[in-house]
Design a protein around this motif. Structure first.
Motif, PDB file in Angstrom:
ATOM      1  N   VAL A 191       0.851  -1.189   0.000  1.00 28.84           N
ATOM      2  CA  VAL A 191       0.000   0.000   0.000  1.00 28.84           C
ATOM      3  C   VAL A 191       0.887   1.240   0.000  1.00 28.84           C
ATOM      4  CG1 VAL A 191      -1.556   1.380   1.445  1.00 28.84           C
ATOM      5  CG2 VAL A 191      -2.007  -1.049   1.076  1.00 28.84           C
ATOM      6  N   ILE A 192       0.529   2.201  -0.848  1.00 29.99           N
ATOM      7  CA  ILE A 192       1.234   3.474  -0.885  1.00 29.99           C
ATOM      8  C   ILE A 192       0.348   4.506  -0.214  1.00 29.99           C
ATOM      9  CG2 ILE A 192       2.295   5.250  -2.313  1.00 29.99           C
ATOM     10  CD1 ILE A 192       1.745   1.789  -3.735  1.00 29.99           C
ATOM     11  N   LEU A 193       0.787   5.029   0.912  1.00 29.50           N
ATOM     12  CA  LEU A 193       0.024   6.003   1.680  1.00 29.50           C
ATOM     13  C   LEU A 193       0.053   7.361   0.997  1.00 29.50           C
ATOM     14  CD1 LEU A 193       1.345   4.950   5.206  1.00 29.50           C
ATOM     15  CD2 LEU A 193      -0.770   4.214   4.078  1.00 29.50           C
ATOM     16  N   SER A 194      -0.764   8.288   1.493  1.00 29.32           N
ATOM     17  CA  SER A 194      -0.877   9.596   0.860  1.00 29.32           C
ATOM     18  C   SER A 194       0.440  10.351   0.855  1.00 29.32           C
ATOM     19  CB  SER A 194      -1.946  10.437   1.564  1.00 29.32           C
ATOM     20  OG  SER A 194      -1.624  10.619   2.932  1.00 29.32           O
ATOM     21  N   GLY A 195       1.336  10.027   1.793  1.00 30.65           N
ATOM     22  CA  GLY A 195       2.645  10.662   1.817  1.00 30.65           C
ATOM     23  C   GLY A 195       3.667   9.962   0.948  1.00 30.65           C
ATOM     24  N   GLU A 196       3.204   9.024   0.114  1.00 31.55           N
ATOM     25  CA  GLU A 196       4.009   8.254  -0.834  1.00 31.55           C
ATOM     26  C   GLU A 196       4.884   7.207  -0.155  1.00 31.55           C
ATOM     27  OE1 GLU A 196       6.153  10.702  -3.527  1.00 31.55           O
ATOM     28  OE2 GLU A 196       4.348  11.643  -4.358  1.00 31.55           O
ATOM     29  N   LYS A 197       4.610   6.922   1.109  1.00 26.60           N
ATOM     30  CA  LYS A 197       5.339   5.858   1.784  1.00 26.60           C
ATOM     31  C   LYS A 197       4.702   4.522   1.449  1.00 26.60           C
ATOM     32  CE  LYS A 197       6.866   4.252   6.335  1.00 26.60           C
ATOM     33  NZ  LYS A 197       6.910   4.540   7.782  1.00 26.60           N
ATOM     34  N   GLU A 198       5.518   3.553   1.033  1.00 28.47           N
ATOM     35  CA  GLU A 198       5.018   2.219   0.669  1.00 28.47           C
ATOM     36  C   GLU A 198       5.199   1.267   1.837  1.00 28.47           C
ATOM     37  OE1 GLU A 198       5.545  -1.188  -2.841  1.00 28.47           O
ATOM     38  OE2 GLU A 198       6.461   0.811  -3.056  1.00 28.47           O
ATOM     39  N   VAL A 199       4.112   0.595   2.215  1.00 32.58           N
ATOM     40  CA  VAL A 199       4.144  -0.318   3.361  1.00 32.58           C
ATOM     41  C   VAL A 199       3.539  -1.657   2.946  1.00 32.58           C
ATOM     42  CG1 VAL A 199       3.984   1.575   5.016  1.00 32.58           C
ATOM     43  CG2 VAL A 199       1.894   0.449   4.232  1.00 32.58           C
ATOM     44  N   PRO A 200       3.932  -2.757   3.596  1.00 23.47           N
ATOM     45  CA  PRO A 200       3.382  -4.077   3.257  1.00 23.47           C
ATOM     46  C   PRO A 200       1.926  -4.193   3.705  1.00 23.47           C
ATOM     47  CG  PRO A 200       4.813  -4.234   5.171  1.00 23.47           C
ATOM     48  CD  PRO A 200       4.967  -2.846   4.651  1.00 23.47           C
ATOM     49  N   ALA A 201       1.187  -5.044   3.018  1.00 22.54           N
ATOM     50  CA  ALA A 201      -0.223  -5.284   3.351  1.00 22.54           C
ATOM     51  C   ALA A 201      -0.550  -6.746   3.135  1.00 22.54           C
ATOM     52  CB  ALA A 201      -1.131  -4.411   2.488  1.00 22.54           C
ATOM     53  N   THR A 202      -1.613  -7.197   3.769  1.00 19.84           N
ATOM     54  CA  THR A 202      -2.070  -8.576   3.608  1.00 19.84           C
ATOM     55  C   THR A 202      -3.518  -8.576   3.131  1.00 19.84           C
ATOM     56  OG1 THR A 202      -2.754  -8.666   5.936  1.00 19.84           O
ATOM     57  CG2 THR A 202      -0.551  -9.458   5.395  1.00 19.84           C
ATOM     58  N   ILE A 203      -3.888  -9.622   2.400  1.00 22.24           N
ATOM     59  CA  ILE A 203      -5.268  -9.769   1.934  1.00 22.24           C
ATOM     60  C   ILE A 203      -6.077 -10.472   3.013  1.00 22.24           C
ATOM     61  CG2 ILE A 203      -6.786 -10.808   0.211  1.00 22.24           C
ATOM     62  CD1 ILE A 203      -4.534 -10.570  -1.811  1.00 22.24           C
ATOM     63  N   VAL A 204      -7.138  -9.803   3.493  1.00 24.84           N
ATOM     64  CA  VAL A 204      -7.995 -10.360   4.529  1.00 24.84           C
ATOM     65  C   VAL A 204      -9.027 -11.293   3.923  1.00 24.84           C
ATOM     66  CG1 VAL A 204      -9.678  -9.814   6.339  1.00 24.84           C
ATOM     67  CG2 VAL A 204      -7.668  -8.361   6.010  1.00 24.84           C
TER      68      VAL A 204
END
Length: 407
Positions: free
Chosen positions: A164-177
């Motif tokens: 996921v790329i947050l509004s501040g352009e930081k990319e973080v890991p995510a999982t599919i629920v």
């Protein structure tokens, strides 16, 4: 010829070309004959007044008395209420301040709209290594402080991993629920420490045709992240087939929805999310026809995906097959099996019954049943009309939870 509905697939590879802008022509309003006569009359009157003033000045006529007489004559003409003067343009004021409500909506909801990268692996023949690659991008909406994000199923479909790329352009890991292909809804999750903004959810049952809406998302990917477009609700309850045989009631809008907007937010003027952007009509000569899944339709699906990792849809408790007449036309659905302990069994339905209608609606395919059940929940009672031994009979069936048909 049926319309072609393109759902914003994440596998979009943008190609860039020069943009041609068309400058609209100014439309001039033609005067009527009455307009010309009226203008001539006013011109003549002004000319006569000028000659009279010169005449009075030369012969010493009392100008004050003449002025009062002229004012009385002009007032009698009632020029201000003349029907000949029509406004050429009208201005609609959205906000009396310096900014419109769109600015407020963008500030309020924009930070809660994120980008989503769908990733897979590919083999690199040159390095003899397997590498992670991004195969598509879309949008999502943060709906809780816990880090839950709602998006479209087709945005994350086929992913080996997502980020996921947050509004501040930081990319973080995510999982599919959980994902649900029938509704095209998916829920993913990021660590709650990354959540700085949550989008408020509205009530889509209150949406009215003509009200202003704002679409927020990432058209064409991260290069255009946080794009805001503005429009109106063009229609509600548009029943469209999303490609799986189930018709979902959608909100139609002319706010621009482009590839990459999928999973983004459709927001009302109060800054509440009323829909999840999902599709647009892609057809030559067609513009401004985008669609969003109503948030009231999304909420129970999201709750099921978070709680059960799947959607608990109501079931009748039967297996069916399409039944054809001698001419090859489908006339109904043949009940091939009734599962014990289900609503169908308790209501008295039997194998061999031919289903003709459900809740007064003709059914000829399994997709027809799915579309009807999508508007109900577990515990609802429906009326099924069947043909049995040459006679029609109605049965009241209580919808139950999903069953294991392999037993």
């Amino acid at each position: 010829m049926s319309d072609k509905f393109d759902f914003e697939t994440p596998n979009y590879q943008p190609s860039y070309s020069p943009i041609n802008f068309e400058i609209p022509r100014t439309i001039k309003k033609k005067k009527s004959l009455k307009g010309y006569l009226f203008a001539g009359f006013i011109g003549g009157l002004i000319g006569a007044l000028l000659v009279s003033i010169i005449f009075m000045g030369y012969f010493g006529v009392n100008f004050a008395n003449f002025k009062n007489d002229v004012n009385s004559a002009i007032s009698g003409l009632n020029l201000e209420s003349s029907n000949n003067l029509e406004p050429v343009t009208r201005t609609v004021v959205l906000n009396s301040g310096n900014d419109s409500f769109v600015t407020d909506v963008a500030k309020k909801v924009g930070p809660a709209v994120v980008g989503i990268k769908n990733k897979s692996t590919a083999y690199n023949w040159w390095t003899d290594e397997t590498q992670e690659v991004t195969i598509g991008e879309g949008s999502g909406v943060i709906i809780s402080k816990d880090g839950y994000i709602v998006t479209n199923n087709h945005v994350v479909s086929g992913a080996r991993s997502i980020s996921v790329i947050l509004s501040g352009e930081k990319e973080v890991p995510a999982t599919i629920v959980g994902t649900d292909a029938l509704s095209d809804i998916a829920v993913i999750k990021i660590d709650q420490k990354y959540v700085t903004s949550v989008a408020p959810l509205g009530d889509s049952s209150k949406v009215k045709v003509g009200e202003f809406v704002v679409a927020i998302g990432n058209p064409l990917g991260q290069e255009f992240a946080g794009t805001v477009t503005f429009g109106v609700v063009s229609a509600v309850n548009r029943k469209l087939d999303v490609g799986n045989g189930v018709q979902i009631p959608l909100i139609q809008t002319d706010a621009a929805i482009n590839p990459g907007n999928s999973g983004g937010a459709l927001v009302n003027s109060s800054g509440q999310v009323i829909g999840i952007n999902t599709a647009k009509i892609s057809q030559t000569g067609v513009e401004g026809m985008g669609f969003a899944i109503p948030i009231n339709y999304v909420k129970p699906i999201v709750n099921d995906l978070i709680k059960y990792k799947k959607v608990l849809r109501p079931t009748i408790g039967i297996s069916v097959m399409e039944y054809y007449d001698r001419a090859g036309n489908i006339v109904g659905l043949y009940i091939s099996k009734v599962y014990s302990g289900t609503g169908a069994a308790k209501a008295g339905l039997k194998e061999g019954d031919l289903i003709l209608q459900i809740d007064g609606k003709k059914v000829t395919t399994f997709s027809d049943i799915q579309s009807i059940l999508s508007t109900h929940k577990i515990g609802d009672v429906i009326t099924i009309r069947v043909l049995r031994d040459g006679q029609t009979k109605d049965f009241k069936v209580t919808l139950g939870a999903p069953i294991n048909t392999n037993d």
